[in-house]
Scaffold this motif. Sequence first.
Motif, PDB file in Angstrom:
ATOM      1  N   THR A 150       0.826  -1.204   0.000  1.00 57.25           N
ATOM      2  CA  THR A 150       0.000   0.000   0.000  1.00 57.25           C
ATOM      3  C   THR A 150       0.860   1.253   0.000  1.00 57.25           C
ATOM      4  N   GLY A 151       1.929   1.233   0.764  1.00 56.62           N
ATOM      5  CA  GLY A 151       2.809   2.388   0.811  1.00 56.62           C
ATOM      6  C   GLY A 151       3.592   2.581  -0.468  1.00 56.62           C
ATOM      7  N   VAL A 152       3.865   1.487  -1.159  1.00 58.77           N
ATOM      8  CA  VAL A 152       4.713   1.540  -2.343  1.00 58.77           C
ATOM      9  C   VAL A 152       3.878   1.671  -3.623  1.00 58.77           C
ATOM     10  N   ALA A 153       3.102   0.646  -3.943  1.00 58.33           N
ATOM     11  CA  ALA A 153       2.241   0.724  -5.124  1.00 58.33           C
ATOM     12  C   ALA A 153       1.153   1.772  -4.932  1.00 58.33           C
ATOM     13  N   GLY A 154       0.664   1.913  -3.694  1.00 55.06           N
ATOM     14  CA  GLY A 154      -0.422   2.839  -3.425  1.00 55.06           C
ATOM     15  C   GLY A 154      -0.061   4.293  -3.657  1.00 55.06           C
ATOM     16  N   THR A 155       1.166   4.679  -3.423  1.00 58.53           N
ATOM     17  CA  THR A 155       1.589   6.048  -3.688  1.00 58.53           C
ATOM     18  C   THR A 155       1.384   6.390  -5.157  1.00 58.53           C
ATOM     19  N   ILE A 156       1.707   5.443  -6.011  1.00 58.01           N
ATOM     20  CA  ILE A 156       1.582   5.668  -7.449  1.00 58.01           C
ATOM     21  C   ILE A 156       0.104   5.646  -7.863  1.00 58.01           C
ATOM     22  N   GLY A 157      -0.690   4.782  -7.210  1.00 58.58           N
ATOM     23  CA  GLY A 157      -2.121   4.779  -7.471  1.00 58.58           C
ATOM     24  C   GLY A 157      -2.770   6.091  -7.075  1.00 58.58           C
ATOM     25  N   ALA A 158      -2.340   6.681  -5.961  1.00 55.29           N
ATOM     26  CA  ALA A 158      -2.875   7.981  -5.550  1.00 55.29           C
ATOM     27  C   ALA A 158      -2.528   9.056  -6.568  1.00 55.29           C
ATOM     28  N   ALA A 159      -1.319   8.997  -7.100  1.00 51.31           N
ATOM     29  CA  ALA A 159      -0.927   9.960  -8.129  1.00 51.31           C
ATOM     30  C   ALA A 159      -1.790   9.801  -9.377  1.00 51.31           C
ATOM     31  N   ALA A 160      -2.100   8.557  -9.730  1.00 47.07           N
ATOM     32  CA  ALA A 160      -2.942   8.307 -10.899  1.00 47.07           C
ATOM     33  C   ALA A 160      -4.332   8.906 -10.702  1.00 47.07           C
ATOM     34  N   ALA A 161      -4.919   8.673  -9.520  1.00 49.61           N
ATOM     35  CA  ALA A 161      -6.251   9.204  -9.238  1.00 49.61           C
ATOM     36  C   ALA A 161      -6.240  10.727  -9.261  1.00 49.61           C
ATOM     37  N   ALA A 162      -5.238  11.322  -8.633  1.00 50.87           N
ATOM     38  CA  ALA A 162      -5.159  12.781  -8.581  1.00 50.87           C
ATOM     39  C   ALA A 162      -4.906  13.375  -9.960  1.00 50.87           C
ATOM     40  N   ALA A 163      -4.031  12.740 -10.732  1.00 54.57           N
ATOM     41  CA  ALA A 163      -3.735  13.245 -12.074  1.00 54.57           C
ATOM     42  C   ALA A 163      -4.975  13.221 -12.961  1.00 54.57           C
ATOM     43  N   ARG A 164      -5.756  12.131 -12.871  1.00 51.57           N
ATOM     44  CA  ARG A 164      -6.991  12.058 -13.664  1.00 51.57           C
ATOM     45  C   ARG A 164      -7.988  13.117 -13.209  1.00 51.57           C
ATOM     46  N   MET A 165      -8.055  13.365 -11.897  1.00 62.41           N
ATOM     47  CA  MET A 165      -8.990  14.363 -11.386  1.00 62.41           C
ATOM     48  C   MET A 165      -8.551  15.768 -11.769  1.00 62.41           C
ATOM     49  N   LEU A 166      -7.254  15.969 -11.918  1.00 65.88           N
ATOM     50  CA  LEU A 166      -6.720  17.263 -12.359  1.00 65.88           C
ATOM     51  C   LEU A 166      -6.803  17.439 -13.872  1.00 65.88           C
ATOM     52  N   ALA A 167      -7.189  16.358 -14.567  1.00 68.36           N
ATOM     53  CA  ALA A 167      -7.261  16.374 -16.043  1.00 68.36           C
ATOM     54  C   ALA A 167      -5.911  16.709 -16.665  1.00 68.36           C
ATOM     55  N   LEU A 168      -4.836  16.174 -16.077  1.00 70.64           N
ATOM     56  CA  LEU A 168      -3.511  16.368 -16.661  1.00 70.64           C
ATOM     57  C   LEU A 168      -3.433  15.641 -17.996  1.00 70.64           C
ATOM     58  N   ASP A 169      -2.632  16.167 -18.913  1.00 69.48           N
ATOM     59  CA  ASP A 169      -2.433  15.457 -20.173  1.00 69.48           C
ATOM     60  C   ASP A 169      -1.499  14.272 -19.950  1.00 69.48           C
ATOM     61  N   ALA A 170      -1.265  13.492 -20.995  1.00 73.90           N
ATOM     62  CA  ALA A 170      -0.500  12.251 -20.838  1.00 73.90           C
ATOM     63  C   ALA A 170       0.928  12.523 -20.373  1.00 73.90           C
ATOM     64  N   GLU A 171       1.543  13.584 -20.900  1.00 71.58           N
ATOM     65  CA  GLU A 171       2.925  13.859 -20.516  1.00 71.58           C
ATOM     66  C   GLU A 171       3.027  14.234 -19.039  1.00 71.58           C
ATOM     67  N   ARG A 172       2.167  15.122 -18.581  1.00 72.53           N
ATOM     68  CA  ARG A 172       2.222  15.515 -17.169  1.00 72.53           C
ATOM     69  C   ARG A 172       1.794  14.359 -16.258  1.00 72.53           C
ATOM     70  N   THR A 173       0.864  13.535 -16.715  1.00 78.20           N
ATOM     71  CA  THR A 173       0.482  12.359 -15.926  1.00 78.20           C
ATOM     72  C   THR A 173       1.662  11.412 -15.781  1.00 78.20           C
ATOM     73  N   ARG A 174       2.413  11.236 -16.861  1.00 77.83           N
ATOM     74  CA  ARG A 174       3.603  10.376 -16.797  1.00 77.83           C
ATOM     75  C   ARG A 174       4.602  10.923 -15.782  1.00 77.83           C
ATOM     76  N   HIS A 175       4.787  12.221 -15.776  1.00 77.38           N
ATOM     77  CA  HIS A 175       5.697  12.824 -14.803  1.00 77.38           C
ATOM     78  C   HIS A 175       5.179  12.635 -13.373  1.00 77.38           C
ATOM     79  N   ALA A 176       3.865  12.750 -13.207  1.00 76.20           N
ATOM     80  CA  ALA A 176       3.285  12.542 -11.868  1.00 76.20           C
ATOM     81  C   ALA A 176       3.561  11.130 -11.368  1.00 76.20           C
ATOM     82  N   LEU A 177       3.395  10.144 -12.238  1.00 77.73           N
ATOM     83  CA  LEU A 177       3.637   8.750 -11.855  1.00 77.73           C
ATOM     84  C   LEU A 177       5.113   8.525 -11.537  1.00 77.73           C
ATOM     85  N   GLY A 178       5.983   9.119 -12.323  1.00 73.87           N
ATOM     86  CA  GLY A 178       7.409   8.972 -12.068  1.00 73.87           C
ATOM     87  C   GLY A 178       7.840   9.606 -10.763  1.00 73.87           C
ATOM     88  N   CYS A 179       7.296  10.789 -10.470  1.00 70.15           N
ATOM     89  CA  CYS A 179       7.601  11.418  -9.181  1.00 70.15           C
ATOM     90  C   CYS A 179       7.089  10.555  -8.031  1.00 70.15           C
TER      91      CYS A 179
END
Length: 448
Positions: A150-179
């Motif tokens: 949860t702490g490891v995979a879940g951090t990235i899942g939270a970024a995915a949910a937040a990025a989709r809610m922010l309507a980030l484009d694919a490039e910025r979403t990729r950066h969010a997941l990488g961060c």
Amino acid sequence: MSSNSISGQFAQAIVAMSTNTLPADVVEKAKLRILDSLTTAVAAHGLAVPGVAAALVGENHGKSTIIGQQQRVPAIDAAWVNATLVNGRSQDDFLCKSHPGAIAVPAALAIAEQEGGSGADFIAAVVAGYEITGRVYLGGPGMLPKFRATGVAGTIGAAAAAARMLALDAERTRHALGCAAVFASGFGAGFLSGTMEVKLNVGMACRNGVSAALLAQAGATASDLAFEGEAGFYLAMAGTTDHASAATQDLGERYLLGDTVYKEYPVCIFVQTPMTLAREIAHLYPLHVDRIERVTVQVCELTYTNPGFTNVAPFTSALRARVSARFCVAAALLGKPIDEHDFYACVDDPDVLALAARIDLVLDPQSVDTVRVAVEHGGHTLALTGIEGETLRPSREKVIAKYRRLTSEILGPKTETVLRQILDLEHLPHLHDLMGSLRGAGTPLAQR
């Protein structure tokens, strides 16, 4: 910019998610997952961990709601505290060794309030969070038991949910997941000691994932090879990239949210099936505790090695008891009120402790998901075998019944209103009314 890297493929899938393109059954299941997560959050009021989490927020002010509180705070603070609420009772859902509801729902909800967003967008963001949380684990299952999924995979899942809610484009979403991959952390020592850092880790995972998405929105960048690269996530967390291709297999065609299991009892997921089998044995046979010679619980390696599964007395805290197969199986066989959250504070129950001392836990190296509970009673062996999680599939009826059972005393007359709002989420133009119903449904966290 498009990319065929893992984070690039994840990002493209996230951006494409909407209630118009998701299968209808996925949308319906997502609403039930949201309902179940909000159920456990509302019911967690009065617990210590969310109170500690709220102390970090202090008097911060923003647009997002901490469930049950009147104070509105910045999105990262709401995500942080609400994640500890969802996970607080140890009764939240489970997918691919993580608790995705505690990650995806608070992340999407916090951004939806801060930025404005519809119920339909909220559903799509939650689906993205579940999907990426599960897929990150599938690409590196060797992260367990060393790290907490949860702490490891879940951090990235939270970024995915937040990025989709922010309507980030694919490039910025990729950066969010990488961060988020760099921000990921967490291990299970607290399950052995019974201390609260493993619970706080869930909140921090959600907070870090939301932070990663907001940083990407602000212009932060991350490696295109954040997951499969030579200095990337999978080598660091799982020690190998051998399974990395599994992370994107059937992406966009098969939705992992449908594999989520539900918790009836407020205990660790790995003891749910042994408890269920033990309870069935107690119902089928007239057991006399003084005639129980031994109890054997046989499980697969992943269950056996989960931190805390083999805990023995003294059970110095309720958490240490909740993850212990010995404590929980003994309680189930004795007919204790295992459905009640407060029962697990009775860590010195003499009957439970006496029977727990007669329980053997056995690792079955040939098993992948089989659980067997055998009770030696009066010269006979009473045994039942089941599949890990097979009784934990969440039906609509189970989820709604759990919601009413756990929240009706807290929400009062708002109970059915909130239920209707969640079951009709895709038609809500905004979440103001829903959050208005959930705001104030509790006691001030900072005063606990």
